[in-house]
Design an enzyme around this catalytic site. Structure first.
Site, mmCIF file in Angstrom:
data_model
loop_
_atom_site.group_PDB
_atom_site.id
_atom_site.type_symbol
_atom_site.label_atom_id
_atom_site.label_comp_id
_atom_site.label_asym_id
_atom_site.label_seq_id
_atom_site.Cartn_x
_atom_site.Cartn_y
_atom_site.Cartn_z
ATOM 1 N N ASP A 1 53.661 -0.468 89.705
ATOM 2 C CA ASP A 1 52.462 -0.736 88.913
ATOM 3 C C ASP A 1 51.433 0.371 89.081
ATOM 4 O O ASP A 1 51.576 1.246 89.941
ATOM 5 C CB ASP A 1 51.860 -2.108 89.282
ATOM 6 C CG ASP A 1 51.840 -2.371 90.779
ATOM 7 O OD1 ASP A 1 51.880 -1.389 91.555
ATOM 8 O OD2 ASP A 1 51.785 -3.543 91.183
ATOM 9 N N HIS B 1 51.996 -13.191 94.261
ATOM 10 C CA HIS B 1 52.399 -12.275 93.181
ATOM 11 C C HIS B 1 53.375 -11.218 93.705
ATOM 12 O O HIS B 1 53.413 -10.925 94.893
ATOM 13 C CB HIS B 1 51.173 -11.633 92.503
ATOM 14 C CG HIS B 1 50.478 -10.556 93.265
ATOM 15 N ND1 HIS B 1 49.195 -10.157 92.985
ATOM 16 C CD2 HIS B 1 50.857 -9.775 94.314
ATOM 17 C CE1 HIS B 1 48.853 -9.176 93.794
ATOM 18 N NE2 HIS B 1 49.833 -8.929 94.611
ATOM 19 N N GLU C 1 50.923 -12.012 88.290
ATOM 20 C CA GLU C 1 50.039 -12.991 88.917
ATOM 21 C C GLU C 1 50.494 -14.415 88.585
ATOM 22 O O GLU C 1 51.109 -14.639 87.523
ATOM 23 C CB GLU C 1 48.611 -12.797 88.381
ATOM 24 C CG GLU C 1 48.027 -11.415 88.612
ATOM 25 C CD GLU C 1 47.513 -11.218 90.033
ATOM 26 O OE1 GLU C 1 48.061 -11.815 90.986
ATOM 27 O OE2 GLU C 1 46.560 -10.455 90.195
HETATM 28 P P1 PGA Z 1 49.319 -5.643 100.578
HETATM 29 O O1 PGA Z 1 49.468 -6.095 99.073
HETATM 30 O O2 PGA Z 1 50.585 -4.951 100.927
HETATM 31 O O3 PGA Z 1 48.139 -4.710 100.596
HETATM 32 O O4 PGA Z 1 49.091 -6.875 101.383
HETATM 33 C C1 PGA Z 1 50.654 -6.667 98.665
HETATM 34 C C2 PGA Z 1 50.536 -7.070 97.225
HETATM 35 O O5 PGA Z 1 49.424 -7.385 96.768
HETATM 36 O O6 PGA Z 1 51.569 -7.100 96.528
#
Ligand code: PGA
Length: 241
Positions: free
Chosen positions: A67, A138, A143
């Protein structure tokens, strides 16, 4: 689903690093699906070390990131282009032509939802997809919602995700409201999913995955239960034991 419980972040990252390194050694032209966020940092550090100290060769490796924010220049310090450059790409011998982000296909995606997915397909499909989990369950920026996108598409970030990512910006208002994200189909077509989760705030999402009984768009990572080859690596805090 293979579940590997590790003591803490360093061990989780080491185990994940060994898996990714093993793939590249065995298949030098491997196609990797890459994630950003705090979770995969230790895995990327492992790969950098493997390159610098043990000659792990990225020359023929291809990458597709999950993304990217929209409305953020790719040179911005918090763009995912910058993140990948700073944490992996600048340290290894990957060819810039082999690096892909979905926003580069944004215009094409607007016209043809399958554009990024088609490009992944042309590259031979993703061999290993690295995934973190959002605290709301997510994956990529898919989401929780009534419906989940199959192909890569433009998405609206939830307040919870913008809040979680505000730590990288000076305020939550600065966090972009939209992103382009690989879809659930894009992700689930990878041959092997490597899901990493550490820390207490991932416990709820991890327990819904470990529970193994329900697929719900309310917790997108549960769709990984459909996949025939998943490795979930968690630390004690995320596993809740
Ligand atoms: P993080 O985020 O690795 O910073 O915890 C994971 C995500 O939001 O997919």
């Amino acid at each position: 689903m293979q579940v590997i419980k590790t003591k803490e972040y360093a061990e989780m990252s080491h185990v994940a690093g060994v898996i990714a390194e093993g793939l590249i050694r065995q298949k030098p032209n491997a196609v990797l699906g890459l994630a950003t966020g705090s979770t995969p940092l230790g895995l990327y550090a492992h790969l950098v070390k493997a390159h610098q100290q043990n000659g792990l060769d990225f020359r023929h490796v291809t990458t597709f990131n999950l993304d990217e924010y929209l409305d953020l220049p790719k040179e911005h310090p918090q763009s995912y282009h910058t993140f990948m450059e700073e944490n992996l790409f600048q340290y290894v011998n990957i060819s810039s032509e082999h690096i892909h982000f979905p926003d580069e296909d944004y215009d094409a995606i607007e016209e043809n939802a399958e554009a990024y997915d088609a490009r992944i397909h042309r590259a031979g499909g993703i061999d290993l997809q690295v995934l973190g989990i959002g605290r709301n369950g997510h994956i990529a920026f898919n989401e929780p919602a009534e419906e989940l996108a199959f192909f890569t598409s433009r998405v609206t970030l939830t307040p919870s995700t913008r809040e979680a990512n505000a730590r990288f910006f000076s305020s939550v208002e600065e966090v972009p409201t939209h992103a382009v994200s690989s879809g659930m189909g894009t992700i689930l077509q990878a041959r092997h999913l490597l899901i990493l989760a550490n820390g207490e705030d991932k416990r709820d999402a991890v327990s819904r995955l470990l529970d193994g009984h329900t697929l719900t768009t309310d917790c997108p990572v549960t769709f990984a239960l459909m996949h025939p080859h998943v490795t979930l690596i968690v630390d004690e805090a995320a596993a809740g034991c």
